[in-house]
Scaffold this active site. Structure first.
Site, PDB file in Angstrom:
ATOM      1  CE  LYS A  16      22.346 140.799 -44.197  1.00  0.00           C
ATOM      2  NZ  LYS A  16      22.681 141.020 -42.801  1.00  0.00           N
ATOM      3  N   GLY A  40      20.609 134.517 -41.115  1.00  0.00           N
ATOM      4  CA  GLY A  40      19.292 134.385 -40.487  1.00  0.00           C
ATOM      5  C   GLY A  40      18.572 135.697 -40.712  1.00  0.00           C
TER       6      GLY A  40
END
Ligand code: GDP
Ligand code: IMO
Ligand code: MG
Length: 429
Positions: A16, A40
């Site tokens: 992402k 993360g």
């Protein structure tokens, strides 16, 4: 319409961050809506290899304002550390471009201790959380005893509320046989962080709506992924927020009329970190091969915790479910390069549970645990594809693999990533 929402379509770690970095080149604002530093997100741009946990992944674009929305949970000490790290790289992290929602909730040292205690108490049934205090923070939020970021504006009152909250939590932890929370040290560190974060406090809902009215383009960065959603994921092996489309709107505070695109990010195969069912998990050499040895930063080891990720073939039951719940307008498929070199590749098109075929995700976790994947086998490709930039230059079998994903998901695949670097993208449209 100016809003693009980017969401994880699987179990998180789909890539992402890099998708947000790409779309931020066409945006004025990048906004995180949910989760905290359990996320993360990796960015690989030239000499930069950034691992972001709280700050949105648009931060490398100097003209993009980064918003940390009301749906997030914020560990102030860790946010200060992250901002300091970014500043050391020469990035502008001034309050003009980083806005922290006054309505976001604060993750306290007690939440960290409670997360660890709850995992210990669950023993073999542990969730495998990131131990960042996420669940306990959201629990206090919905339990109406949380502390919101706005409280940091008044350091004295913040210290008082935090002391009361830590003391209360510490008493119950000790009563349940766990260690006490270090109240004084915790409060001191948090007040120091709060003093630094005060200038960043913003009514981000007012800010976003005002900017949207003026025509600003907003990229919303999902954290976690569909199967970790507290409603739709493999409950209870989920996170404590809603990393799906609804959570994005409630985590930022604007209406759906602004939303133009909902982009699902899916890895070309499946990974999961933490416990819970994963029907296509490969516990053999093929799984090890997908995971990599850890020698490359993109190998399948957690960005936040370093834990090896569980790996397996692509699961279309998950992806179809994700497309339905989120209303994806398009897909970004990442890490296709990792599938180069397999003689054949498999796609799970349905589950077989006690002889019955399921094309839609069953709600009962016991059913998913018993599911046997029904695979479709496609021919693989051997050519490395990391240098490919045009879809027609991909090996034919790679093109067929992507086309089959689009067909099974009934959503177009508009972008394919073939390596971790910013420019390693293949635009299909
Ligand atoms: P996120 O949490 O969804 O932002 O994803 P993570 O950053 O946790 O994990 C994705 C990992 O894959 C990171 O190490 C990325 O640098 C890496 N990555 C992303 N896209 C690609 C790709 O197309 N190929 C390869 N080899 N690595 C990629
Ligand atoms: P990004 O944004 C992958 C998983 C944890 C655990 C479960 C609950 O990088 O995709 P939590 O600490 O949230 O209470 O843990 O959710 N998890 C993630 N897995 N990527 C993430 O974030 C995750 N955030 C949480 O491993 O199984
Ligand atoms: Mg990640």
């Amino acid at each position: 319409m100016p809003v693009t929402i980017i969401l994880g379509a699987q179990w998180g770690d789909e890539g992402k961050g890099r998708a947000v970095d790409w779309l931020s080149s066409q945006a004025d604002i990048a906004a995180r809506a949910t989760g905290g530093d359990n996320a993360g997100h990796t960015l690989n741009v030239g000499e930069h290899l950034l691992k972001l946990h709280l700050v949105p992944s648009g931060v490398l674009h100097p003209n993009v304002v980064c918003v940390l929305g009301n749906g997030m949970v914020i560990n102030p000490v860790n946010l200060v550390k992250e901002l300091d790290k970014l500043a050391a790289l020469g990035l502008d992290v001034s309050p003009e471009r980083i806005k922290l929602s006054t309505r976001a909730h604060i993750t306290t040292p007690a939440h960290l201790a409670q997360d660890a205690a709850q995992e210990q108490a669950r023993g073999a049934d542990k969730i495998g959380t990131t131990l960042r205090g996420i669940g306990p923070t959201y629990l206090d939020k919905v339990g109406r005893r949380g502390i919101r970021a706005a409280e940091m504006a008044d350091l004295e009152a913040f210290a008082e509320k935090l002391t009361a909250s830590l003391t209360r939590a510490s008493t119950s932890l000790v009563r349940d046989g766990f260690g006490a929370v270090e109240v004084e040290a915790g409060v001191a560190a948090y007040v120091e962080a709060a003093a630094k974060l005060r200038p960043y406090l913003t009514d981000t809902t007012e800010y976003l709506n005002r900017r949207l009215k003026d025509g600003a383009r907003v990229v919303c960065e999902g954290a976690q992924g569909m199967m970790l959603d507290v409603d739709f994921g493999s409950y209870p092996f989920v996170t404590s927020s809603s990393p799906t489309v609804g959570g994005t709107l409630s985590g930022l505070g604007f209406g759906p009329k602004h939303v133009q695109r909902v982009v699902g990010v899916a890895k070309a195969y499946s990974t999961r970190v933490g416990s819970g069912p994963m029907p296509t998990e490969l516990l053999d050499a093929l799984g090890d091969r997908l995971r990599g040895t850890g020698a490359n930063f993109w190998d399948e080891y957690g960005t936040t915790t370093g834990r090896p990720r569980r790996c397996g073939w692509l699961d279309m039951v998950v992806l179809r479910y994700s497309a339905a719940v989120n209303g994806f307008t398009e897909l970004v498929v990442t890490k296709l390069d990792i599938l180069s070199g397999f003689d054949e590749v498999k796609i799970c098109v349905a589950y077989d549970i006690d002889g019955q075929r399921y094309e839609y995700m069953p709600a009962r976790i016991e059913d998913v645990e018993r599911a046997t994947p029904v695979y479709e086998t496609l021919p693989g490709w051997h050519e490395p594809i990391t240098g490919v930039r045009k879809v027609e230059d991909l090996p034919l079998n790679a093109q067929r693999y992507i086309a089959r994903i689009a067909q099974l998901a009934d959503v177009p695949v508009n972008v394919i990533s073939v390596g971790p670097e910013r420019d390693q993208l293949v635009f299909a449209v």
